[in-house]
Design a protein around this motif. Sequence first.
Motif, PDB file in Angstrom:
ATOM      1  N   ASP A  62      50.719  36.102  74.880  1.00  0.00           N
ATOM      2  CA  ASP A  62      49.300  35.330  74.909  1.00  0.00           C
ATOM      3  C   ASP A  62      48.388  35.373  75.840  1.00  0.00           C
ATOM      4  O   ASP A  62      47.981  36.149  76.391  1.00  0.00           O
ATOM      5  N   LEU A 116      42.116  40.227  72.604  1.00  0.00           N
ATOM      6  CA  LEU A 116      42.813  39.667  71.967  1.00  0.00           C
ATOM      7  C   LEU A 116      41.774  39.154  70.883  1.00  0.00           C
ATOM      8  O   LEU A 116      41.247  37.505  69.764  1.00  0.00           O
ATOM      9  N   PHE A 167      46.977  30.514  72.486  1.00  0.00           N
ATOM     10  CA  PHE A 167      46.327  31.985  71.839  1.00  0.00           C
ATOM     11  C   PHE A 167      44.390  31.413  71.869  1.00  0.00           C
ATOM     12  O   PHE A 167      43.584  32.144  72.258  1.00  0.00           O
ATOM     13  N   TYR A 175      55.290  36.435  68.854  1.00  0.00           N
ATOM     14  CA  TYR A 175      53.953  36.374  69.227  1.00  0.00           C
ATOM     15  C   TYR A 175      53.409  35.298  70.468  1.00  0.00           C
ATOM     16  O   TYR A 175      52.676  35.711  71.315  1.00  0.00           O
ATOM     17  N   ARG A 193      47.643  29.169  67.333  1.00  0.00           N
ATOM     18  CA  ARG A 193      48.959  29.504  67.008  1.00  0.00           C
ATOM     19  C   ARG A 193      50.018  27.938  66.781  1.00  0.00           C
ATOM     20  O   ARG A 193      50.684  28.087  65.693  1.00  0.00           O
TER      21      ARG A 193
END
Length: 431
Positions: free
Chosen positions: A132, A362, A203, A128, A79
């Motif tokens: 995560d 993921l 992430f 977003y 990210r």
Amino acid sequence: MKTYTQSERRAIHKRTLTIVVIAQLFGGAGLASGITVGALLAQDMTGSDGLAGLSTTLFTLGSALSAFAVGRLTQRLGRRAGLTAGFLAGAVGALGVVGAAAWDSLPLLLLAMLVYGAGTSTNLQARYAGTDLAEPHQRARAVSIAMVTTTFGAVAGPNLVSPMGRLATAWGIPPLAGPFMLASAAFALAGLVFAILLRPDPFLVAKAGVVDASADAPAAGNAGEKVGDAVPDAPVRSGNRGIIVGASVMLITQIVMTAVMTMTPLHMKHHGHSLDMVGLTIGAHIAAMFLPSLVTGVLVDKVGRIAMSCVAAGTLLFAALVTAFAPGDSSAWMIFGLVLLGLGWNFGLISGTAVIIDATSLRTRAKTQGSVDVLISLAGAAGGALSGAVVAFSSFAALSLAGGALALLLLPVMLWYRRGSRRHAPRSFEA
């Protein structure tokens, strides 16, 4: 990469939400500043109402291109890399718009608006980051925290139109370029917040957890993620159906919102409203897009994705009727209509985002999110481009009514999703 305990992951999740909140304060200001006067600047430079939607078309097209790039970059590097690059590109684009206005260069304006779109899409993709490491039943609320914070900067941006215009004039720059000066600084600050503070990357931490869990339990489905949690409307992952439905909800709400919002400043200008009143109206609209998010997130998690998507359709239809039939010289009615428009978008975006997250793992999530946001941006580009043509050849009322009719398409989409969810649901989740 280092693996983390569950308590450490929760702590990183909380820290990530705090960082997203800080960055979105700046990102929201950058987003709203350009939206408020983009169409007016394009009209001023082209001399055509029909081409006024060109600015919106270009920065939403730029959003599409950058959403794809940010999604791919995030999937590979995390990210922090994706969000930093996107916001800094948006800052460069906003600065380019200022230069285009100062030099009265239409080609530079077109190019700069394209690059400016990177900041717009990155501002949305930041939602977003908070999901995560969120539990499945908290995902919509995690999205909502990022979105509600955007409100403060987004509301401030339009209401700084006049002061920034005066500052630009004092520097020998056209006043409509002033808000883009603010946008450039705001996007740059948002990018720096992510670059400096987003460590460890949520992430990458989540991906490391998936790999670690896979080693211990290779047959556990989407390893490291909880599948089949009791989330309303999404008892099991719905795969491609969920991606299609989540994307459709966000696409339709984006087209309707962008089309009507883009032409509202011109509609108000033609009816004698001041630039300050236009800024107030757009500010109220953007507040409605983001401020209710905390409540919306709870409702989406508790009531369900399907129910709130249907509420989005009804709210957008109501907004279309108000803006279509409101007296053009009534600022109160225009503000009311634009608030409803923003609220309907809010319901649709959070519901659709939650459906997308439910339907992905993921291993592909960031790429899928980026690809979906590409479609959202293209939908916005189409809405912005067509809005100017519709108003030029018909009227603002016709544009609003067409948007309301389009919003009703959400109802059969959600019916299809509901049938698919029930067909694949475990017996314990069936109604």
